[in-house]
Scaffold this active site. Structure first.
Site, PDB file in Angstrom:
ATOM      1  N   PHE A  61       2.405   9.667   3.831  1.00 15.00           N
ATOM      2  CA  PHE A  61       2.778   9.509   5.230  1.00 15.00           C
ATOM      3  C   PHE A  61       3.327   8.107   5.534  1.00 15.00           C
ATOM      4  O   PHE A  61       3.962   7.896   6.554  1.00 15.00           O
ATOM      5  CB  PHE A  61       1.597   9.820   6.168  1.00 15.00           C
ATOM      6  CG  PHE A  61       0.421   8.891   5.999  1.00 15.00           C
ATOM      7  CD1 PHE A  61       0.376   7.648   6.620  1.00 15.00           C
ATOM      8  CD2 PHE A  61      -0.673   9.295   5.232  1.00 15.00           C
ATOM      9  CE1 PHE A  61      -0.713   6.816   6.468  1.00 15.00           C
ATOM     10  CE2 PHE A  61      -1.766   8.442   5.084  1.00 15.00           C
ATOM     11  CZ  PHE A  61      -1.788   7.198   5.699  1.00 15.00           C
ATOM     12  N   ASP A  62       3.094   7.164   4.618  1.00 15.10           N
ATOM     13  CA  ASP A  62       3.640   5.812   4.843  1.00 15.10           C
ATOM     14  C   ASP A  62       3.522   4.997   3.550  1.00 15.10           C
ATOM     15  O   ASP A  62       2.655   5.271   2.702  1.00 15.10           O
ATOM     16  CB  ASP A  62       2.888   5.100   5.973  1.00 15.10           C
ATOM     17  CG  ASP A  62       3.627   3.843   6.445  1.00 15.10           C
ATOM     18  OD1 ASP A  62       4.849   3.763   6.216  1.00 15.10           O
ATOM     19  OD2 ASP A  62       2.989   2.957   7.028  1.00 15.10           O
ATOM     20  N   TYR A  65       0.845  -1.209   0.000  1.00 18.15           N
ATOM     21  CA  TYR A  65       0.000   0.000   0.000  1.00 18.15           C
ATOM     22  C   TYR A  65       0.869   1.243   0.000  1.00 18.15           C
ATOM     23  O   TYR A  65       2.037   1.226   0.412  1.00 18.15           O
ATOM     24  CB  TYR A  65      -0.912   0.027   1.225  1.00 18.15           C
ATOM     25  CG  TYR A  65      -0.196   0.329   2.511  1.00 18.15           C
ATOM     26  CD1 TYR A  65      -0.088   1.642   2.983  1.00 18.15           C
ATOM     27  CD2 TYR A  65       0.418  -0.684   3.251  1.00 18.15           C
ATOM     28  CE1 TYR A  65       0.590   1.923   4.157  1.00 18.15           C
ATOM     29  CE2 TYR A  65       1.091  -0.418   4.416  1.00 18.15           C
ATOM     30  CZ  TYR A  65       1.188   0.890   4.867  1.00 18.15           C
ATOM     31  OH  TYR A  65       1.879   1.167   6.020  1.00 18.15           O
ATOM     32  N   PHE A  73      -5.588   5.474   0.826  1.00 21.49           N
ATOM     33  CA  PHE A  73      -4.726   4.301   0.656  1.00 21.49           C
ATOM     34  C   PHE A  73      -4.873   3.740  -0.762  1.00 21.49           C
ATOM     35  O   PHE A  73      -5.995   3.622  -1.274  1.00 21.49           O
ATOM     36  CB  PHE A  73      -5.087   3.192   1.651  1.00 21.49           C
ATOM     37  CG  PHE A  73      -4.764   3.523   3.075  1.00 21.49           C
ATOM     38  CD1 PHE A  73      -3.492   3.300   3.573  1.00 21.49           C
ATOM     39  CD2 PHE A  73      -5.727   4.066   3.921  1.00 21.49           C
ATOM     40  CE1 PHE A  73      -3.194   3.588   4.898  1.00 21.49           C
ATOM     41  CE2 PHE A  73      -5.427   4.367   5.230  1.00 21.49           C
ATOM     42  CZ  PHE A  73      -4.160   4.132   5.725  1.00 21.49           C
ATOM     43  N   TYR A  93      -7.539   7.344  12.611  1.00 25.16           N
ATOM     44  CA  TYR A  93      -6.878   7.636  13.880  1.00 25.16           C
ATOM     45  C   TYR A  93      -7.610   8.695  14.692  1.00 25.16           C
ATOM     46  O   TYR A  93      -7.068   9.190  15.689  1.00 25.16           O
ATOM     47  CB  TYR A  93      -5.427   8.044  13.614  1.00 25.16           C
ATOM     48  CG  TYR A  93      -4.612   6.885  13.068  1.00 25.16           C
ATOM     49  CD1 TYR A  93      -4.033   5.975  13.932  1.00 25.16           C
ATOM     50  CD2 TYR A  93      -4.468   6.705  11.698  1.00 25.16           C
ATOM     51  CE1 TYR A  93      -3.297   4.905  13.429  1.00 25.16           C
ATOM     52  CE2 TYR A  93      -3.743   5.645  11.195  1.00 25.16           C
ATOM     53  CZ  TYR A  93      -3.166   4.733  12.072  1.00 25.16           C
ATOM     54  OH  TYR A  93      -2.439   3.672  11.587  1.00 25.16           O
ATOM     55  N   ILE A 125      -6.577  -0.574  11.554  1.00 27.85           N
ATOM     56  CA  ILE A 125      -7.588   0.456  11.738  1.00 27.85           C
ATOM     57  C   ILE A 125      -8.873  -0.021  11.066  1.00 27.85           C
ATOM     58  O   ILE A 125      -8.849  -0.766  10.085  1.00 27.85           O
ATOM     59  CB  ILE A 125      -7.126   1.809  11.163  1.00 27.85           C
ATOM     60  CG1 ILE A 125      -6.808   1.687   9.675  1.00 27.85           C
ATOM     61  CG2 ILE A 125      -5.937   2.360  11.950  1.00 27.85           C
ATOM     62  CD1 ILE A 125      -6.472   3.022   9.010  1.00 27.85           C
TER      63      ILE A 125
END
Length: 592
Positions: free
Chosen positions: A79-80, A69, A142, A125, A99
């Site tokens: 962010f990731d 992902y 995502f 979050y 999540i």
């Protein structure tokens, strides 16, 4: 193919990935959509922008998945990313380890499917965020591709792609198998194949050959052990193995990641068991089999030799020549030695030979690999034993009573048909329109035929089977293969009684008292060739004597004259003339 690696229960997670995915759990609802008024999202928004054509299973609650992902904010800032770490996410879905938005977004996904997920804050979050990474109340985006899915309740999945019509045996536990395979991950990524050179591993397939191993002995991963059971030689299967029956949490090297499902496309080449013996299958048995091959016999046969998958490695037909050998004497592989015994002439049989009775682990040449099961389709042409006599069978007797039969020295006329035992026609006197002529015992015909003709009555028909040592031997003759057993059908047309050994002419009664005077027709005291010939011909025509049958009379009379003309001056005198019987008596006296 790799051997099973030791098990481990430790998941290699990166610290950031653990913080991002594992720390936060949100309360979920059913799948939703953006609010009609364009307000805050109530649920995850899913865009399925690539759906594979085939989807054998979809992600369900409790499944273990592996996926890549990229995670970004609404403004596109990343962010990731699992790609940046070069590490897939491997985790169970629907049990609170992700999540809530990701849990929901993965449900129903297919392997190789690509989705874009929009996760609202309350399913991500929330109002707290994740310090240093995710700000409070952040909507997350995502881009996900699913690469693997399995469940602890999964078993090995076997799909038969091709099953041959004839299955001589199926794989069982403890069997030794040889097979080709292509190995891929569930997303299609290839990690190994038996059919090309591998630079990563040093097993037997690295030379382009089959993978050879025992079943159920711990040499294979458990899933492959199970997936090969019941296969037939020549069968093709697709075998899907969950990771807990493959390489588990550790994976294997750099090509099989942890927790990976494996897909093998397998072609079984052959199978045998070290306890196997030679297997025989009669394909055609000629009627009237009165003799079967035994150890010590010399056999001529044709064959096609193939591997268990049907690959032809040799054929006597391609050389247009039989294979000739002794049976049971160690001249051929042990399995063939066993498989040929008990065969009938003309029989066709299939002989399946396990490698320990063939060429073993090393094989031979470039056509028979190591540990190969061999299948021979054999046609027995003929066989004999070096001590075999001529076999005589009377087919028909003359209607009249027979009191005199052919014997050595007789001049005979006979018709014959000659063939090999497989029916191949060689020669026939009928092709020439006249009977064959021969003097028995005079080395004019092969020994076996001479023997078979003796004792026949005029008008009798016989079948003669003549072994090669009484025919044309190992070398054969024009039109006759070496070491061939010959079949003759003969009919005696006529017989003339022969003369005693060494005689060219015999009297039916006592010879004239004054033989020289009768020979000397002009009474000049000497007998030239003309007078000698005239006198002998007169004796034959008057029935007083007979010449040796089967020879030119002129030549025979000429030989007789030469025998009497002892000084070779072209005439016979009274001193030179002697009957053979008188010569024989004188010779006896001289020896005494």
């Amino acid at each position: 193919m790799f051997r099973e690696a030791p098990r481990s229960h430790t998941l290699p997670w990166a610290p950031q990935l653990q913080l991002l995915i594992l720390l936060v759990q949100a309360v979920g609802r059913g799948l939703g959509r953006a609010s009609p008024a364009g307000g805050p999202l109530e649920d995850v928004v899913i865009e399925r922008y690539h759906i594979p054509r085939a989807c054998p299973r979809e992600v369900q609650m409790g499944d273990f998945v592996r996926y890549h992902y990229n995670g970004t904010f609404e403004d596109g800032k990343k962010f990731d990313s699992s790609y940046d770490r070069n590490t897939l996410v491997a985790i169970v879905v629907g049990v609170g380890r992700l999540i809530t938005g990701m849990d929901r977004g993965l449900m129903g996904m297919c392997v190789n499917e690509r989705r874009r997920l929009i996760v609202p804050p309350h399913l991500g979050y929330g109002s707290i965020g994740l310090a240093g990474l995710i700000p409070p109340d952040a909507t997350l985006y995502f881009d996900v591709v699913l690469l693997d899915v399995w469940n602890k309740a999964d078993t090995v999945q076997v799909s038969t792609l091709l099953r041959p019509p004839h299955c001589p045996r199926m794989v069982q536990d403890s069997d030794f198998v040889r097979y080709h395979y292509n190995g891929t991950l569930l997303d299609g990524t290839a990690f190994d194949t038996s059919s090309i050179i591998s630079t990563s591993f040093s097993f037997s397939y690295s030379r382009g050959g089959t993978y050879d191993t025992y079943i159920g002995s711990g040499w294979l991963i458990k899933g492959m052990d199970q997936g090969l059971l019941g296969m037939c030689p020549g069968e093709r299967r697709k075998i899907i193995i969950p990771p807990f029956l493959a390489y588990g949490e550790k994976g294997y090297g750099t090509v099989i990641p942890p927790q990976a499902s494996l897909v093998f496309h397998v072609l079984l080449i052959d199978v045998h068991n070290p306890k196997d013996t030679v297997q025989l299958e009669t394909l055609e048995l000629p009627p009237g089999c009165v003799r079967r091959a035994v150890a010590g016999d010399f056999m001529r046969y044709h064959y096609n030799g193939s591997l268990m998958d049907g690959t032809l490695f040799d054929s006597s037909y391609s050389r247009n020549h039989t294979y000739n050998t002794y049976v049971g004497q160690g001249y051929i592989i042990p399995g063939m030695d066993q498989g040929l015994q008990g065969a009938c002439m003309g029989e066709r049989r299939r002989i399946t030979i396990p490698p320990h009775l063939a060429y073993g682990e090393n094989g031979t040449g470039d056509k028979i690999p190591g540990s190969a099961v061999l299948i021979f389709d054999v046609h027995v042409i003929d066989f004999h034993n070096p001590v075999d006599p001529v076999e005589v069978k009377t087919l028909a007797q003359p209607p009249e009573t027979c009191t005199e039969t052919a014997k050595s020295g007789d001049f005979i006329r006979y018709h014959y048909n000659c063939s090999l035992l497989d029916g191949t026609r060689l020669f026939s006197s009928h092709d020439y329109g006249t009977p064959q002529e021969a003097t028995l015992g005079a080395n004019k015909v092969i020994e076996g035929l001479d023997t078979g003709l003796q004792g026949m009555c005029v008008g009798e028909r016989r079948q003669l089977i003549i072994p090669p040592h009484l025919a044309h031997g190992e070398s054969g003759a024009r039109g006759v293969p070496g070491s061939a057993v010959l079949l003759f059908e003969v009919e005696l047309v006529s017989r003339e009684e022969g003369l005693p050994a060494g005689y060219l002419f015999v009297w039916h009664e006592d010879p004239p008292a004054n033989l020289f005077e009768d020979l000397d027709l002009n009474k000049d005291g000497e007998v030239p060739p003309e007078e000698f010939s005239t006198f002998i011909k007169a004796q034959v025509s008057e029935g007083k004597g007979r010449l040796m049958p089967g020879q030119d009379p002129e030549k025979t009379i000429g030989d007789m004259f030469q025998n009497q003309d002892r000084n070779h001056d072209g005439k016979i005198t009274v001193e030179e003339l002697k009957l053979k019987s008188d010569e024989d008596r004188e010779r006896v006296h001289e020896e005494l």
